[in-house]
Design a protein around this motif. Structure first.
Motif, short mmCIF file in Angstrom:
data_model
loop_
_atom_site.label_atom_id
_atom_site.label_comp_id
_atom_site.label_asym_id
_atom_site.label_seq_id
_atom_site.Cartn_x
_atom_site.Cartn_y
_atom_site.Cartn_z
N GLY A 186 12.80 61.91 60.27
CA GLY A 186 11.97 60.71 60.41
C GLY A 186 12.16 60.59 62.24
O GLY A 186 11.96 59.58 62.04
N PHE A 187 12.46 61.75 63.20
CA PHE A 187 12.60 60.97 63.76
C PHE A 187 11.62 61.64 64.78
O PHE A 187 11.65 62.82 64.93
CB PHE A 187 13.77 61.16 65.26
N ASP A 188 10.42 61.01 65.79
CA ASP A 188 9.37 61.61 66.60
C ASP A 188 11.54 62.26 68.44
O ASP A 188 11.54 61.13 68.75
CB ASP A 188 9.50 60.78 67.68
N VAL A 189 10.81 63.56 68.68
CA VAL A 189 12.02 63.99 69.58
C VAL A 189 11.24 64.33 70.66
O VAL A 189 10.27 64.82 70.67
CB VAL A 189 13.20 65.26 68.49
N ALA A 190 11.37 63.79 71.74
CA ALA A 190 11.44 64.07 72.94
C ALA A 190 12.36 65.23 73.77
O ALA A 190 13.29 64.56 73.73
CB ALA A 190 10.95 63.25 73.93
N ALA A 191 12.03 66.10 74.48
CA ALA A 191 12.89 66.62 75.19
C ALA A 191 12.29 67.34 76.09
O ALA A 191 12.06 68.32 76.64
CB ALA A 191 13.28 68.01 74.72
N PRO A 192 12.25 65.95 77.48
CA PRO A 192 11.75 66.21 78.67
C PRO A 192 13.21 67.12 79.36
O PRO A 192 14.78 66.83 78.73
CB PRO A 192 11.86 64.68 79.73
N TYR A 193 13.47 67.88 80.43
CA TYR A 193 14.37 68.32 81.39
C TYR A 193 14.84 67.31 82.06
O TYR A 193 14.03 66.07 82.23
CB TYR A 193 13.81 69.26 82.31
N ALA A 194 16.62 67.10 81.80
CA ALA A 194 17.23 66.48 82.29
C ALA A 194 17.90 66.84 82.92
O ALA A 194 18.67 66.35 83.51
CB ALA A 194 18.01 65.38 81.04
N GLY A 195 18.45 68.60 83.14
CA GLY A 195 19.44 68.49 83.87
C GLY A 195 20.72 68.54 83.34
O GLY A 195 20.80 67.88 82.07
N CYS A 196 21.75 68.48 83.69
CA CYS A 196 22.78 68.28 83.96
C CYS A 196 23.72 66.42 83.74
O CYS A 196 22.82 66.01 84.31
CB CYS A 196 24.06 68.91 85.00
N CYS A 197 23.99 66.11 82.70
CA CYS A 197 24.21 64.96 82.22
C CYS A 197 25.88 64.41 83.49
O CYS A 197 25.68 63.17 84.11
CB CYS A 197 24.74 64.81 80.95
#
Length: 392
Positions: A186-197
């Motif tokens: 039930g989740f909308d998932v966004a996966a933008p490139y964010a690189g290393c955390c």
């Protein structure tokens, strides 16, 4: 280092049997209690912060097993971060160590660079760089989840999936499985490139760099409209949860548990497998997320869940530890592999890419390689009705 945090330690010794380096060497200065004593001594001037003292801090895996065992609530995680930051600022390293650490931070936090150098990782390497060759896996998974994955059915929330640096190159299928599972729940998932955390940097004493990368990561997800940052790598999740961000951070197993509590339960198909689950230290000890990944695995019909002895002891991965302290890491990895193999499983599951790499290498050394997978991949395979996941 913070003297107030140091004073919380009452030197009871409960941490000693849970500390991997103390278990290996039975040396007081290689235990949390001993390291805290060294921190105090370097603050009050009793002991100089030199290479000998720094080596005891370097030998700490940062696994946080001591957090679980400490009855006094000592914040050892903060203490070792500050100690390592001071070491990096004040103690010169030998040329070989500097070169290895420079290579690691030039390559590993950058997925494109990591993909470019991996084909050369199996070539002969000089001494300081040999651990890179020994750990390099025979597989590559440079695949990404869709930038947007809509919720299946009624939407619970919009979340942002951290695809990571090492994870996105070597375990890309874990990210794809995570997006599909979150969608099913039930989740909308966004996966933008964010690189290393920034988790690798923080773990290695580059504290400010680690916190800056965490804030950069948060900004990328805020721009994507995420309400929560979701991680599937225990070390990344632990780092982001402690980085003082405004956006909440959750492990994927926590969101699956939340959705289950709200009555969302997608159909699952049988997956008849005997699975050994190795709890990642930064999921169990640091985040205190223990029941949720086990519940996720137990929800798969016909999956048999087993756990190795000495579950609380680190496998030796620990960020870049298995690269900069290879001998200790190898011994811990071999011990853990023996515990896993004693269970005679068909697959090994763990919720951290470093643990999967470390244990896969140890199992290959033992001559008994096993398929390895993230727990979310097993749930994904069950929901989809597909074949068992994993790589050897």
């Amino acid at each position: 280092m913070d003297a107030r945090l140091i004073r919380d330690c009452v030197h009871c010794g409960f941490c000693l049997p849970t500390c991997p380096t103390y278990v290996l060497w039975h040396e007081e200065m290689d235990s949390p209690r001993g390291r805290i004593w060294l921190m105090q001594a370097t603050l009050d001037g009793t002991v100089e912060l030199n290479r000998t003292v720094a080596e005891h801090f370097d030998r700490c895996l940062g696994c946080m097993a001591c957090l679980t065992s400490c009855p006094s609530g000592v914040q050892y995680d903060k203490l070792i971060e500050l100690a390592r930051e001071r070491v990096e600022e004040e103690v010169p390293r030998p040329l070989g160590e500097r070169a290895l650490r420079a290579l690691v931070f030039t390559v590993f936090p950058h997925p494109r660079r990591l993909r470019a150098v991996l084909p050369f990782s199996r070539l002969p390497a000089p001494g300081p760089f040999r651990p890179l060759r020994d750990l390099a896996p025979p597989w590559r998974e440079p695949v990404s989840p869709p930038v947007e994955t809509p919720a299946a059915g009624d939407r619970l929330a919009r979340v942002g999936l951290l695809t990571g640096c090492v994870q996105s190159v070597l375990f890309g299928e874990v990210n794809r499985a995570t997006a599909r599972v979150l969608s099913a729940y039930g989740f909308d998932v966004a996966a933008p490139y964010a690189g290393c955390c920034g988790a690798l940097a923080l773990h290695a004493g580059r504290r400010q760099e680690g916190l800056e990368l965490a804030r950069h990561t948060e900004a990328a997800f805020r721009a994507a409209g995420a309400e929560t940052i979701v991680t599937n790598a225990a070390g990344c999740g632990s780092h982001l949860k402690e980085a003082g961000l405004d956006l909440p951070v959750a492990d994927v197993s926590e969101l699956v548990a939340r959705s289950h509590a709200e009555g969302r339960e997608p159909e699952r198909h049988p997956l008849p497998l005997r699975v050994a689950y190795q709890e990642a230290c930064h999921l169990g000890h640091a985040q205190r997320v223990r029941a949720e990944p086990r519940a996720m695995l137990r929800s798969v019909p016909e999956l048999e869940l087993v756990e190795p002895a000495a579950q609380e002891l680190c496998c030796g991965s620990a960020g870049i530890y298995n690269l900069v302290q290879p001998d200790a890491a190898r011994e811990l990895g071999d011990r853990k592999a023996a515990s896993v193999l004693a269970l005679e499983p068909e697959l090994l599951a763990s919720a951290n890419p470093g643990c999967l790499l470390q244990l896969s290498a140890a199992l290959r050394r033992a001559g008994r390689p096993l398929r390895v997978a993230h727990p979310v991949e097993l749930l994904d395979a069950s929901i989809r009705g597909g074949a068992a996941p994993g790589r050897v």
